[in-house]
Design an enzyme around this catalytic site. Structure first.
Site, mmCIF file in Angstrom:
data_model
loop_
_atom_site.group_PDB
_atom_site.id
_atom_site.type_symbol
_atom_site.label_atom_id
_atom_site.label_comp_id
_atom_site.label_asym_id
_atom_site.label_seq_id
_atom_site.Cartn_x
_atom_site.Cartn_y
_atom_site.Cartn_z
ATOM 1 N N ASP A 148 0.687 -1.053 -0.009
ATOM 2 C CA ASP A 148 -0.049 -0.082 0.060
ATOM 3 C C ASP A 148 0.837 1.217 0.008
ATOM 4 O O ASP A 148 1.974 1.456 0.531
ATOM 5 C CB ASP A 148 -0.993 0.070 1.246
ATOM 6 C CG ASP A 148 -1.695 0.990 1.381
ATOM 7 O OD1 ASP A 148 -2.737 1.112 0.430
ATOM 8 O OD2 ASP A 148 -1.868 1.779 2.292
ATOM 9 N N GLU A 162 1.211 -0.263 -4.951
ATOM 10 C CA GLU A 162 0.249 0.670 -5.163
ATOM 11 C C GLU A 162 0.578 1.958 -5.290
ATOM 12 O O GLU A 162 1.214 2.643 -4.410
ATOM 13 C CB GLU A 162 -0.908 0.876 -4.129
ATOM 14 C CG GLU A 162 -2.050 1.704 -4.191
ATOM 15 C CD GLU A 162 -2.680 2.587 -3.436
ATOM 16 O OE1 GLU A 162 -3.811 2.958 -3.405
ATOM 17 O OE2 GLU A 162 -1.597 2.693 -2.504
#
Length: 630
Positions: A321, A355
């Site tokens: 993330d 990401e």
């Protein structure tokens, strides 16, 4: 050469579709001696590159409730204590790891060979300003990096899931975080305020208290640029109050695990990010405690944490993330070391992808080339697919987009490793974008055609395809974030239950695991074809035709080992389209008689030139086994 096998397989697909049969099995048996029963071409889990996989992304809380006893995570009190409120889109709904186990048949029959789960580590159950509280059902507010959140089950439940998934040839991929933890650290200067404004390095250096004119602290500290990210330099950093005066509330003094995470010295402590410039790396967002990832102890600690999960649980990959909010030097060590460690434990194909929320391949590829990532989420593909397949942009945009794939080429990566997707839990669903464009009362048949075409492009073009949980049941959502995170099991959320589902009269007020849904059936067929042909999984991709308007985009996928090649074409126009493919010989391909494998369309060979004349109906796709490589 005519590929008799291709043609026979195409006849099988067409016959099954004509008789309303899905290419799935309803068997409930788990045979540990075999791999995925719908994927005879799959290699064993640890020997299989991600290019061979169809990935399914889910938020476990919204997938299926296999154990209602853990709905409140073992906590007493109200929803503001335990976070459980199945009527509210911002709170826990009860899905868990046992629920994933119960639905492995459903996933396997869909053709899934890798499950990617949103974070499942122990979280702070509820946070947010008074009156704006929400729960950590999504998993991104971690306090304990060593155990599963009790709302989702136990560490043993995870071991059971991985064992049973692996018995079916299905990988399990973790969503992990290194950028931040839950919101625990507070600032003296901001008590009673919802937001603490960002304080910059220039105005609030590490070596003075409060601002540039404040009293000297941390003598001898040389800053955090890559030249000085050494244990010796950071040993001089002893006080964390360079910008604000951080403190940890007494009740949460030891809430984080491992223990080192409780010390404010390992955080940036500079206030809220605006996601621009310097503060994109150093700022807190939504109050989350932003880790000092330049600090050698933080880097070592994160590597230690995630090696533990690889060793103890045998997981198969990490989605990471908020990658762009972490300094590049962190990734240059973290990613290669994690992958090398997994290889020593027998997983040479351990998948790591980041990401980076940006549609520009130049921005995305930087993290492959400089950050040593094998892959990043392909937001570029999502953006182009939406523009072409929904907004009617020229299909030439697809050809131009894929022409930039060379940006990802390195010793550890190529564009074929990128996970491709059409929508997700943050930005919203492809079905929502369709309804936004064509209206809530748009014709269902037209919407289904566009969804089938979009998923065909995603599975048959280069990249590792990712299905977002619920898309196979026609979910649409009302927008992004919480509005795109509907329950697959019976929902009690009113703003979910009034949503239109494409291809179905169902509602999210009921379970949505229907194997007869037209999108579920189509995706199962796509996955079966994907598995049957190495060219679709790992083949070189060459564009052969694109239009300056909505229309046909045609490309080949070539298996360099066997020489086998397939042709894929889509027609994004709402009228029939023709295309003449004249670049085949220049690509080293000779065309034979067409053998349609899947979809709708005609391909006729010109005997004199070797060109192919394509005809595709409106909003359609087709895959042919047509070519042999010279």
């Amino acid at each position: 050469m005519i590929f008799a096998f291709f043609i026979a397989l195409g006849t099988f697909f067409q016959g099954a579709e004509a008789h309303g049969q899905s290419l799935i099995s309803n068997s409930k048996e788990i045979d540990p001696k075999i791999t995925n029963k719908n994927a005879p071409h799959l290699l064993p889990v640890k020997n299989r590159p991600i290019k061979d996989d169809v990935i399914y992304f889910m938020l476990p809380d919204r997938f299926y409730n296999g154990d209602p006893a853990n709905d409140r995570g073992g906590m007493a009190g109200s929803r503001l204590d335990h976070g459980f409120d199945p009527t509210h889109k911002a709170f826990y709904h009860g899905g868990d790891l046992r629920g994933v186990i119960e639905k492995l048949d459903y996933l396997e029959d869909l053709g899934v060979s890798a499950i990617w789960m949103a974070p499942i580590f122990k979280n702070k159950p509820v946070q947010g300003p008074k009156g704006q509280e929400s729960a950590a059902y999504h998993g991104y507010w971690i306090t304990d990096f060593t155990r599963i959140d009790p709302h989702f089950g136990s560490n043993q439940d995870l071991k059971d899931l991985i064992r049973l998934a692996h018995a079916r040839g299905i990988k399990v991929i973790f969503d992990i975080i290194t950028n931040h933890t839950a919101d625990v650290i507070q600032y003296q200067e901001c008590q009673g305020e919802n937001i603490c404004p960002y304080r910059s390095l220039a105005d609030y250096p590490y070596t003075t208290r409060g601002d540039r004119d404040g009293p000297a602290i941390n003598p001898g500290f040389m800053g955090d640029d890559p030249r000085h990210q050494t244990p010796g330099n950071f040993a001089r950093l002893t006080r964390p109050d360079w910008a604000y005066r951080p403190f940890v509330p007494e009740a949460e003094a030891d809430i984080k695990v491992p223990q080192w995470l409780n010390d404010p010295i390992y955080y940036h402590n500079r206030g809220e990010t605006t996601f621009r410039g310097e503060n994109s790396l150093y700022g807190d967002f939504a109050g989350l405690d932003d880790l000092f990832t330049e600090h050698p102890r933080a880097l070592d600690g994160m590597i230690e944490i995630y090696k533990f999960w690889i060793k103890e649980f045998g997981i198969d990959g990490f989605r990471i993330d908020t990658v762009r909010h972490v300094n590049m030097a962190f990734w240059q060590r973290f990613v290669p070391e994690i992958r090398a460690y997994a290889a020593t434990l027998g997983n040479p194909h351990f998948y790591v992808f980041g990401e980076v929320y940006d549609p520009d391949p130049k921005a995305l590829s930087q993290f492959v080339r400089d950050g040593k990532f094998p892959a990043v989420l392909d937001f570029g593909f999502q953006s182009i697919a939406q523009k072409v397949l929904i907004d009617g942009a020229p299909t030439q945009m697809l050809a131009d987009f894929f022409a930039a794939d060379r940006l990802y080429q390195s010793d550890w990566s190529d564009a074929g490793l990128l996970p491709t997707f059409l929508g997700n839990h943050d930005m919203g669903r492809f079905g929502h974008f369709l309804l936004k464009k064509f209206g809530a009362d748009a014709d269902d048949e037209m919407l289904l055609k566009r969804l089938r075409m979009a998923h065909a492009l995603m599975l048959f073009a280069r990249g590792a395809p990712v299905i977002y949980s619920g898309d196979e049941q026609g979910f649409t959502g009302d927008g992004h974030d919480q509005d795109a995170r509907e329950d697959m099991f019976k929902s009690k959320v009113a703003v979910y239950n009034d949503n239109r589902l494409i291809g179905s009269d169902a509602s999210t007020a009921e379970d949505n695991f229907d194997p007869s849904h037209p999108l579920y059936r189509s995706l199962g067929e796509f996955a079966a074809l994907y598995r049957a042909h190495p060219a679709l999984r790992r083949g070189e991709q060459i564009s052969h035709f694109a239009a300056e308007t909505a229309g046909i985009y045609a490309f080949s996928r070539i298996d360099v080992q066997s020489g086998a090649a397939l042709l894929v074409a889509i027609n994004s126009a709402d009228t029939p389209q023709n295309a003449r493919l004249s670049t085949l010989k220049a690509s080293g391909i000779t065309a034979d008689e067409p053998g349609l494998l899947l979809g709708d369309g005609q391909a006729v060979r010109d005997a004199a030139s070797g060109d192919l004349q394509l005809h595709l109906p409106p909003l359609s796709f087709a895959v042919w086994g047509l070519y042999d490589k010279e």
